[in-house]
Design a protein around this motif. Structure first.
Motif, PDB file in Angstrom:
ATOM      1  N   GLU A 101       0.829  -1.200   0.000  1.00 25.28           N
ATOM      2  CA  GLU A 101       0.000   0.000   0.000  1.00 25.28           C
ATOM      3  C   GLU A 101       0.866   1.254   0.000  1.00 25.28           C
ATOM      4  O   GLU A 101       2.022   1.228   0.423  1.00 25.28           O
ATOM      5  N   ASP A 136       0.322   5.692   0.861  1.00 28.14           N
ATOM      6  CA  ASP A 136      -0.549   6.732   1.393  1.00 28.14           C
ATOM      7  C   ASP A 136      -0.734   7.787   0.298  1.00 28.14           C
ATOM      8  O   ASP A 136       0.197   8.538  -0.011  1.00 28.14           O
ATOM      9  N   TRP A 141     -11.729   7.799  -3.054  1.00 22.02           N
ATOM     10  CA  TRP A 141     -11.792   8.947  -2.153  1.00 22.02           C
ATOM     11  C   TRP A 141     -13.183   9.592  -2.153  1.00 22.02           C
ATOM     12  O   TRP A 141     -13.977   9.388  -3.076  1.00 22.02           O
ATOM     13  N   VAL A 143     -10.667   6.793   1.331  1.00 20.85           N
ATOM     14  CA  VAL A 143     -11.341   5.892   2.273  1.00 20.85           C
ATOM     15  C   VAL A 143     -10.409   4.789   2.758  1.00 20.85           C
ATOM     16  O   VAL A 143     -10.702   4.097   3.738  1.00 20.85           O
ATOM     17  N   TYR A 144      -9.274   4.635   2.074  1.00 19.64           N
ATOM     18  CA  TYR A 144      -8.305   3.595   2.403  1.00 19.64           C
ATOM     19  C   TYR A 144      -7.003   3.975   1.709  1.00 19.64           C
ATOM     20  O   TYR A 144      -6.994   4.824   0.817  1.00 19.64           O
ATOM     21  N   ASN A 145      -5.920   3.388   2.125  1.00 17.99           N
ATOM     22  CA  ASN A 145      -4.661   3.608   1.417  1.00 17.99           C
ATOM     23  C   ASN A 145      -4.784   3.201  -0.057  1.00 17.99           C
ATOM     24  O   ASN A 145      -5.643   2.394  -0.416  1.00 17.99           O
ATOM     25  N   ILE A 176     -11.733  -3.133  -1.527  1.00 19.94           N
ATOM     26  CA  ILE A 176     -12.023  -1.992  -0.659  1.00 19.94           C
ATOM     27  C   ILE A 176     -13.525  -1.947  -0.341  1.00 19.94           C
ATOM     28  O   ILE A 176     -13.927  -1.735   0.806  1.00 19.94           O
ATOM     29  N   HIS A 224     -14.276  -4.721   2.252  1.00 22.33           N
ATOM     30  CA  HIS A 224     -13.547  -4.795   3.520  1.00 22.33           C
ATOM     31  C   HIS A 224     -13.480  -3.482   4.304  1.00 22.33           C
ATOM     32  O   HIS A 224     -13.016  -3.486   5.446  1.00 22.33           O
ATOM     33  N   VAL A 225     -13.904  -2.377   3.711  1.00 19.35           N
ATOM     34  CA  VAL A 225     -13.898  -1.105   4.431  1.00 19.35           C
ATOM     35  C   VAL A 225     -15.350  -0.703   4.693  1.00 19.35           C
ATOM     36  O   VAL A 225     -16.128  -0.496   3.750  1.00 19.35           O
ATOM     37  N   VAL A 274     -18.133   1.783   2.685  1.00 21.67           N
ATOM     38  CA  VAL A 274     -17.636   2.280   1.398  1.00 21.67           C
ATOM     39  C   VAL A 274     -18.568   1.881   0.255  1.00 21.67           C
ATOM     40  O   VAL A 274     -18.902   2.708  -0.611  1.00 21.67           O
TER      41      VAL A 274
END
Length: 496
Positions: free
Chosen positions: A47, A49, A90, A98-100, A145, A148-149, A152
């Motif tokens: 990942e 950032d 995003w 919302v996630y890396n 994503i 698992h997030v 989202v």
């Protein structure tokens, strides 16, 4: 031609970001770079950032413009080339991811891609996209994503989220959220883009359960992608153009404008790409992509994707600690006359073309009591050349187009042992440009076309003509011995 018109070129790669200033002669006038952190939450996961990446972009643009002492009036355009397949999701209101970013190297979706194949979707995916159902590409990362997030998936279907490759993330931020766009080359790497109809494919979006409202507009590489609005930049309203994925950028930067011209870009991994002009389908491990789009017309390319090349030397330095500095690599490799049967297969995140084996893991084969660090270092370098050779062989067989030489670029081209060994393994000339930043130059050339600094590809062809050429010198029987050893090693460890 006005010599006072400069191109700013951003190269956002896997390991870091560079910003360059290019003049109207195609010369790099100024450059600066920053690395960003690599995140490995689990084995095989990678990942970045995206916020850190954009912060680095702003720092670098400020730095190169101030160092070069260029006024706003002299800046003509901002070009972008980027690591492909790496995906960001995003919030369209806040701009917060919302996630890396999930990186192209990441293998977390290996099982879901395997399930797609087992359920009979591989042929449909390949027919529409030219790609294979592999975790390398973007779509399965987006679905991960979603799955698992928390929250989202719901927000995505409510139209509150955007998704894109790194170029889209940068364009959206640079334009102050005014433009959500990508180019044909990046779109063609997502597993969601139909390379025949040149549009997002609803059947693929349904398969991965991704709403079309999230996706960027797709443009030609030399089109206008809006103007900069971020107040933290040293300029305002600078046109963005010359947007292209890094491997295709290198193909254009290498001036592979004719079908049959090929290049290899040595980075963290390696892209071996041939310009085919027309669309050529592969059935044996290559992928078909869009080489570039210019003024609405696209050219196609065949590509062999190697997951790990330069990264193997980084691993030897950082994890094995066999060397303190990259400058030691060539000296160690040439300190022995032969590899003595030692082969290193750098399948840290599986194998790409032509094997496409996400479950194969790295191995060192053929060690004896006499094996030392020189053998390991040499085996690491040789593994790069062997993998490129595998891809070139396949490119020739699949396209029925002979390759007379390979244009090479990237950091590893400074290693003369590797370049000579590469020429010996291929049995053809290797031509290394004396300009190392070929992905950046490809995007700069396209941006220059977009704003009229250069009027034609023919004009670009006259720029930066100098290359270092390596000719094959190794006896054929020795070459065959090395290659046979590599192929036997691969056969012994590949997991189907």
């Amino acid at each position: 031609m006005n010599e006072e018109r400069y191109i700013l070129a951003l190269d956002q790669s896997t390991s870091g970001t560079k910003a360059l200033v290019v003049n109207s002669k195609g010369q790099i006038f100024q450059k600066s770079g920053l690395s960003h952190k690599q995140y490995y939450p689990q084995a095989g996961w990678v990942e970045h950032d995206p916020v850190e990446i954009y912060e680095n972009v702003k720092k670098l643009l400020n730095e190169v413009v101030q160092t070069a002492e260029i006024s706003d009036e002299n800046l003509a355009v901002l070009a972008i080339t980027n690591q492909r397949e790496t995906i960001v999701v995003w919030d369209k209101e806040t701009g917060i991811p919302v996630y890396n970013a999930i990186v192209w190297q990441c293998r977390r979706t290996s099982d879901s891609c395997k399930a797609l194949k087992e359920n009979g979707y591989e042929n449909m995916i390949h027919a529409k996209t030219g790609l294979t159902a592999d975790p390398y590409f973007s779509a399965s990362k987006i679905k991960w994503i979603f799955d698992h997030v928390e929250g989202v998936k719901e927000k995505a279907w409510e139209g509150k989220l955007l998704v894109g490759t790194i170029d889209s993330w940068l364009i959206w931020n640079l334009t102050g959220g005014m433009v959500h766009a990508t180019d044909y080359t990046n779109a063609s790497r997502t597993l969601l883009f139909n390379i025949h109809s040149l549009g997002w494919d609803q059947e693929l979006l349904d398969l991965f359960e991704i709403p079309s409202s999230m996706l960027p507009e797709v443009k030609s590489s030399n089109d206008s992608f809006g103007v900069t609005k971020d107040e933290n930049l040293p300029f305002r309203d600078l046109v963005i153009s010359g947007v292209i994925g890094d491997s295709q950028g290198a193909l254009f930067g290498q001036k592979c404008f004719e079908p049959g011209m090929a290049k290899a870009t040595y980075g963290t991994g390696t892209s071996v790409m041939m310009h085919t002009g027309e669309l050529v389908k592969s059935q044996n491990g290559l992928v078909t992509s869009i080489a570039w789009g210019i003024d609405g017309r696209v050219d196609y390319a065949l590509e062999g994707i190697i997951h790990c090349t330069g990264d193997v030397i980084k691993w030897i330095k950082d994890q094995l600690e066999l060397i303190d500095d990259m400058s030691e690599v060539e000296k160690l490799a040439t300190s022995i006359q032969d590899n003595e049967g030692v082969y290193l297969v750098p399948a840290f995140v599986g194998l790409g073309a032509p094997y496409w084996s996400p479950y194969t893991r790295a191995a060192i084969i053929g060690m004896s009591r006499n094996t030392g660090k020189a053998h390991i270092v040499r085996a690491g370098l040789e593994s790069i050349a062997y993998q490129v050779n595998d891809c070139i062989e396949l490119l020739v067989n699949e396209s029925n187009i002979p390759i007379k030489k390979v244009n090479v670029d990237g950091g590893a081209t400074s290693n003369q042992f590797l370049m000579q060994f590469q020429a010996d393994m291929l049995g053809i000339d290797i031509s290394a440009s004396q300009v190392s930043e070929l992905s950046s130059m490809g995007s700069a050339y396209l941006a220059g076309l977009g704003v009229g600094i250069w009027k034609s590809i023919e004009e670009i062809n006259t720029l930066n003509p100098n290359h270092d050429v390596y000719q094959p010198l190794m006896p054929k029987n020795l070459r065959n011995k090395y290659l046979d050893g590599w192929k036997e090693t691969i056969k012994s460890i590949v997991v189907s």
